[in-house]
Design a protein around this motif. Structure first.
Motif, short mmCIF file in Angstrom:
data_model
loop_
_atom_site.label_atom_id
_atom_site.label_comp_id
_atom_site.label_asym_id
_atom_site.label_seq_id
_atom_site.Cartn_x
_atom_site.Cartn_y
_atom_site.Cartn_z
N ASP A 1 39.38 3.02 29.93
CA ASP A 1 38.15 3.18 29.15
C ASP A 1 38.00 4.62 28.64
O ASP A 1 37.57 4.83 27.51
CB ASP A 1 36.93 2.79 29.98
CG ASP A 1 36.81 1.28 30.10
OD1 ASP A 1 37.49 0.59 29.30
OD2 ASP A 1 36.08 0.81 30.98
N LEU A 2 38.38 5.57 29.49
CA LEU A 2 38.31 6.97 29.06
C LEU A 2 39.32 7.25 27.96
O LEU A 2 39.07 8.03 27.04
CB LEU A 2 38.54 7.90 30.26
CG LEU A 2 37.33 8.02 31.19
CD1 LEU A 2 37.72 8.68 32.50
CD2 LEU A 2 36.23 8.81 30.50
N LYS B 1 40.28 5.11 25.71
CA LYS B 1 39.71 4.54 24.47
C LYS B 1 38.62 5.43 23.87
O LYS B 1 38.52 5.55 22.66
CB LYS B 1 39.14 3.15 24.77
CG LYS B 1 40.22 2.08 24.88
CD LYS B 1 39.62 0.72 25.13
CE LYS B 1 40.14 0.16 26.43
NZ LYS B 1 39.50 -1.10 26.82
N GLN B 2 37.82 6.05 24.76
CA GLN B 2 36.74 6.89 24.25
C GLN B 2 37.23 8.18 23.61
O GLN B 2 36.55 8.79 22.81
CB GLN B 2 35.78 7.26 25.39
CG GLN B 2 34.88 6.11 25.82
CD GLN B 2 34.21 6.41 27.15
OE1 GLN B 2 33.95 7.56 27.48
NE2 GLN B 2 33.96 5.36 27.92
N ASN B 3 38.43 8.59 24.01
CA ASN B 3 38.90 9.91 23.59
C ASN B 3 39.99 9.89 22.51
O ASN B 3 40.57 10.92 22.20
CB ASN B 3 39.39 10.69 24.81
CG ASN B 3 38.21 11.20 25.60
OD1 ASN B 3 37.58 12.19 25.24
ND2 ASN B 3 37.85 10.48 26.66
N TYR C 1 31.18 4.91 19.58
CA TYR C 1 31.79 6.05 20.26
C TYR C 1 30.74 6.97 20.89
O TYR C 1 31.06 8.06 21.35
CB TYR C 1 32.68 6.83 19.29
CG TYR C 1 34.02 6.16 19.10
CD1 TYR C 1 34.94 6.11 20.14
CD2 TYR C 1 34.35 5.56 17.89
CE1 TYR C 1 36.16 5.47 19.98
CE2 TYR C 1 35.55 4.92 17.71
CZ TYR C 1 36.47 4.87 18.76
OH TYR C 1 37.67 4.24 18.61
N GLY C 2 29.48 6.50 20.92
CA GLY C 2 28.47 7.20 21.69
C GLY C 2 27.90 8.46 21.04
O GLY C 2 27.35 9.31 21.73
N HIS D 1 34.30 10.86 15.86
CA HIS D 1 33.93 11.36 17.19
C HIS D 1 34.85 12.49 17.65
O HIS D 1 34.90 12.81 18.83
CB HIS D 1 33.91 10.22 18.21
CG HIS D 1 35.23 9.51 18.36
ND1 HIS D 1 35.84 8.83 17.33
CD2 HIS D 1 36.07 9.38 19.41
CE1 HIS D 1 36.98 8.31 17.73
NE2 HIS D 1 37.16 8.64 18.99
#
Lengths: 301, 242
Positions: free
Chosen positions: B75-76, B78-80, B107-108, B154
């Protein structure tokens, strides 16, 4: 004439999107003719008109001297068409798909086996596999086999090599050459400009308009500028410095070189090297070259 | 473990039953590097890429992407990272602004961030007059440039580009690579697949996959020397057809 297209226009969305604008060209019997252009140029629209699946707003087209509107039934029986999108039955096996298309056209796999043998032997080991489970390359071969099963006089291939790697593309074109030698007229579309050189004649198409029609050699000769391939240690800097050079007409990256053209026919390589050296470039390599289709396409765009 | 690398891959393997799609590949990609990931259809590129972007679990081996472990921190990962493919990039029936808001939200990013970044993107691409049009109505070349910008919204450290220029016209294809250069120059790592061999020449280093393995990995110049070839196309043909 195998294919004749006269002033064909087609729009979508009540005229908002002009897909084809007054397109005309002809394809001779036995010719391998390439329709070369990027996505959105109108290639698929033209293929759908020629294979009688879509009606043009205006203009006329004929395939094997039959009108695409009036004689659509005749044309559908006589031509082979491989659409850009994989359109076989995903849940039928390789063999079932072939037999299905053979039956539709009132023939059998055996009757025209000669024509598809070269291609079919490569997928025969997987003949009991469902089409949906084949790899991209195998799907393409199955689709071509199905398009050939009734021994068509004219073959329409809409972007058969899109998304295909360079090795498989090369093999595919070798296959097309062999089909051509068997007397089949082929109209093939592609966004890969390097494939233009493999065709007898080509039409360059962009934004629904034909930019040029001729042999690849003749089109290359018509290029109006002196063209050089140039390389140096700092390629990104080279590109910007050449863009700022007053004698530049165009400059584009081409793999490990940039292609540089000038309006000044007397401009020599030495003169360009002098300029680049004054800008601090090292290991400059420069050579006059003949344009390829991508150079020409960009010039005409 | 090497942490100053953007991507670090050791003996990464993926098996489907008896079939080994990716066979113990190892490589590293440095920060700000443009890394070309080549191979014939079916060689295992897509499978390898899916593991690197955290959507497919490896059978064995190890991989760190953007500083995170693809096994335990998918998950990390994917976020980065940023991701863009030719097949799926943006929602055709949303406008440019709506797409940016959607992906920014995923992407928050905060609303304020989304607003300012969207405005920046619109200015950079010079697309002010079409911001309220559905993306589906834009020319393909624009769409691809837009998709690349949205994938960077992002500010990921790495962006994965899966055949980003397929079918794009020659001028736009070159403009797209200028965007890639600029982004790499600013420190973003670029991991890119392509079937255009001239584009392989634009990469800092290139790997070529054959039957699940990486059979060659070097700068384009070194690869040409190694395989006694004039062009990357020739290198590719020699490797994939042997």
């Amino acid at each position: 004439m195998s294919i004749k297209i006269e002033n064909i226009s087609k729009s979508y969305n009540k005229g908002k999107v002009q897909a084809l604008q007054n397109i005309s060209f002809e394809v001779q019997p036995g010719e391998l003719f390439g329709l070369i252009g990027p996505d959105g140029a109108g290639k698929t629209t033209l293929f759908r008109i020629l294979t009688t699946l879509l009606i043009a707003d205006s203009g006329k087209a004929s395939v094997m001297n039959k009108d695409v509107v009036a004689d659509y039934k005749y044309i559908r029986n006589q031509v082979g068409y491989m659409p850009g999108k994989f359109s076989l039955y995903q849940d039928l096996t390789v063999e079932e798909n072939l037999n299905f298309f053979a039956t539709i056209f009132g023939t059998t796999l055996e009757e025209n086996y000669d024509l598809i043998k070269d291609i079919y032997v490569q997928i025969e080991p997987f003949k009991t596999r469902r089409a949906g489970k084949l790899s991209g390359g195998m799907k393409q071969k199955l689709a071509l086999s199905c398009a050939l099963i009734h021994k068509p006089e004219v073959l329409f291939l809409d972007e058969p090599t899109t998304g295909v790697d360079p090795v498989s593309r090369k093999e595919f074109w070798e296959m097309l050459k062999r089909l051509q030698q068997k007397g089949i007229t082929i109209l093939v579309s592609t966004p890969y400009m390097d494939e233009a050189a493999l065709c007898d004649r080509i039409a360059l198409i962009k934004d629904g308009k034909i930019l040029k029609t001729n042999t690849p050699e003749q089109i290359a000769q018509d290029f109006p500028h002196a063209l050089f391939a140039i390389r140096a240690d700092q390629m990104y800097q080279l590109l910007s410095d050449l863009k700022a050079y007053p004698k530049t007409y165009s400059v584009y990256p081409f793999g490990e070189y940039v292609h540089f053209s000038s309006d000044d026919a007397t401009l020599t390589g030495i003169e360009i090297i002098k300029y680049l050296t004054s800008k601090g470039h090292q290991n400059v390599v420069i050579q006059p070259i003949k344009p390829d289709i991508e150079d020409i396409f960009m010039e005409l765009s | 473990m090497n942490t100053d690398k953007s991507i670090w891959v050791k003996d990464l393997t993926k098996k489907f039953g008896d079939f080994t799609a990716v066979d113990a590949i190892s490589f590293e990609v440095g920060k700000g590097e443009i890394f070309g990931f080549l191979g014939a259809n079916g060689a295992g590129k897509t499978t390898a890429m899916k593991m690197l972007i955290g959507i497919s679990k490896p059978t064995s081996g190890a991989a760190m992407v953007a500083g995170y472990d693809v096994f335990h921190q998918a998950d990390l990962v994917k976020q980065n990272i940023g991701y863009m493919s030719q097949k799926f990039a943006l929602y055709d029936d949303l406008t440019i602004k709506e797409n940016a808001r959607f992906f920014g939200g995923i992407y928050g990013l905060t609303n304020t961030e989304i607003k300012s970044k969207t405005q920046q993107l619109i200015t950079d691409l010079g697309i002010q007059e079409v911001v309220n049009q559905n993306v589906g109505s834009l020319p393909l070349g624009w769409k691809q440039k837009l998709a690349f910008s949205v994938a960077l919204l992002h500010e990921p450290k790495i962006v994965f580009l899966d055949e980003p220029t397929g079918g794009v016209d020659p001028i736009t294809r070159r403009q797209f690579w200028e965007m890639i250069y600029k982004q790499a120059h600013n420190g973003t790592t670029i991991f890119v697949t392509t079937h255009y061999m001239d584009e392989a020449e634009y990469c800092d280093r290139v790997s070529i996959m054959v039957d699940g393995r990486i059979d060659a990995l070097d700068t384009p110049a070194q690869l040409k020397k190694q395989f006694d070839a004039e062009s990357m196309n020739e290198v590719f043909l020699k490797l994939a057809r042997k």
